[in-house]
Design a protein around this motif. Sequence first.
Motif, PDB file in Angstrom:
ATOM      1  N   UNK A 239       0.830  -1.201   0.000  1.00  8.51           N
ATOM      2  CA  UNK A 239       0.000   0.000   0.000  1.00  8.51           C
ATOM      3  C   UNK A 239       0.863   1.249   0.000  1.00  8.51           C
ATOM      4  N   UNK A 240       0.363   2.285  -0.645  1.00  3.83           N
ATOM      5  CA  UNK A 240       1.073   3.552  -0.710  1.00  3.83           C
ATOM      6  C   UNK A 240       1.681   3.774  -2.082  1.00  3.83           C
ATOM      7  N   UNK A 241       1.837   5.038  -2.452  1.00  4.65           N
ATOM      8  CA  UNK A 241       2.272   5.386  -3.807  1.00  4.65           C
ATOM      9  C   UNK A 241       3.763   5.680  -3.913  1.00  4.65           C
ATOM     10  N   UNK A 268       2.486  -3.971  -5.053  1.00  6.41           N
ATOM     11  CA  UNK A 268       1.460  -3.043  -4.572  1.00  6.41           C
ATOM     12  C   UNK A 268       0.089  -3.507  -5.044  1.00  6.41           C
ATOM     13  N   UNK A 269      -0.917  -3.346  -4.195  1.00  2.00           N
ATOM     14  CA  UNK A 269      -2.272  -3.775  -4.546  1.00  2.00           C
ATOM     15  C   UNK A 269      -3.028  -2.729  -5.360  1.00  2.00           C
ATOM     16  N   UNK A 270      -2.357  -1.686  -5.754  1.00  2.00           N
ATOM     17  CA  UNK A 270      -2.950  -0.629  -6.583  1.00  2.00           C
ATOM     18  C   UNK A 270      -1.839  -0.094  -7.488  1.00  2.00           C
ATOM     19  N   UNK A 288      -3.018  -5.044  -8.358  1.00  2.00           N
ATOM     20  CA  UNK A 288      -3.643  -6.365  -8.553  1.00  2.00           C
ATOM     21  C   UNK A 288      -4.467  -6.373  -9.831  1.00  2.00           C
ATOM     22  N   UNK A 289      -4.569  -7.571 -10.420  1.00  2.00           N
ATOM     23  CA  UNK A 289      -5.499  -7.718 -11.535  1.00  2.00           C
ATOM     24  C   UNK A 289      -6.652  -8.641 -11.180  1.00  2.00           C
ATOM     25  N   UNK A 301      -9.544   3.519   0.322  1.00  2.00           N
ATOM     26  CA  UNK A 301      -9.185   4.801  -0.271  1.00  2.00           C
ATOM     27  C   UNK A 301      -8.228   4.635  -1.447  1.00  2.00           C
ATOM     28  N   UNK A 302      -7.514   3.520  -1.486  1.00  2.00           N
ATOM     29  CA  UNK A 302      -6.616   3.250  -2.604  1.00  2.00           C
ATOM     30  C   UNK A 302      -7.342   2.646  -3.806  1.00  2.00           C
ATOM     31  N   UNK A 303      -8.640   2.376  -3.649  1.00  2.00           N
ATOM     32  CA  UNK A 303      -9.453   1.815  -4.726  1.00  2.00           C
ATOM     33  C   UNK A 303      -8.850   0.529  -5.287  1.00  2.00           C
TER      34      UNK A 303
END
Length: 377
Positions: A239-241, A268-270, A288-289, A301-303
């Motif tokens: 998580x996190x950008x 990362x899951x996003x 993730x796909x 919040x990370x959608x």
Amino acid sequence: MDGPGQLEMISLFLCGDVMTGRGIDQVLPHPVPPQLHEEYVRDARDYVALAETRNGPIRVPIGFDTLWGDALAVLEQAAPDVRLINLETSITTSEDWWPDKGIHYRMHPANAACLTAARIHCCALANNHVLDWGYRGLRETLTTLRDLGIATAGLGEDLEVARRPAVLEAGAKGRVIVFSFGERGSGIPPEWAAAADMPGVDFLPDLSPATARRIGERVAAVKRSRDVVVASIHWGGNWGYEVSGQQRAFAHALIEEAGVDLIHGHSSHHPRGIEVHQGRLILYGCGDFLNDYEGIERYRDFRHDLALMYLASVAPANGQLASLRMIPMRLRQLRPHRASRQDAEWLCGILDRESRPLGTRVRLEDDGALVLRAEHG
């Protein structure tokens, strides 16, 4: 990112984590026993129930092609030369769950037909779930994929096999060479590292210049004219950008000194920011796909319900990126659907914000695709 005509390009479909274990395995035709060894969830069917609570009943079993939702139509239209995924699960009926891990993913070998339904050519396997069910699970994973004719990289019965890259033919255009690496920051236990007499993953001891040089020696041993070399790396947190300076320096070193043409980053899951360095694509985190997080509220919040299909065109003559189109998807009822315009706009805004410091911009096209534009490289 201008280059020769599209017919001379090698086209690739890439995506991040394909997590077909646990809840997803339970909705496929041949699920393993659902018992889990997690602290809060003891039955994999609970993840299915969470998804149904959010988006309605799921008719079980779902077909192997149905699992991919709208992605199959996109793939059929794009017709990429190579289809590469990070497969983040063990494919096994083993009960030898790894005791020091809190989460364990496995998919029944009979359900691995879902990979052939999407005509996946290669699975990167150096990740933090591929040994969740022990060394028996590792061997069964490799045997299953080999029997299906799917190439693998990053996992092996010993160090030599784990380090062996996948070599994928793209007809007269050239070849795609895939190396798969994993590092500790993504949650891979160091004891999973393959050794001369020990099965395991191709484990990166660090992200140092020396490690990049050693990878360069391996690349030089196999790379020839019109080869596109992909380094598929499982790195960083979920998580996190933030893209760390160490990750960025390592990616640059792989391109500048090791002969790598494309960095396929995941964990990362996003999705995270995107860079083009010396004309070559760096995906720091693909997101993730496929997963079973649909009804989980934490980190929403990370959608993490939004996913991307990355469609890259690369010039085999020099390894440079010609174009990158990304198709936004939304995970609903455990499979991807084309994202709404509103969701695509949200994802475009996030990617553009995170990519701008890396020298690229992302725009949303009228057809709903996201397109990368490099400002410098």
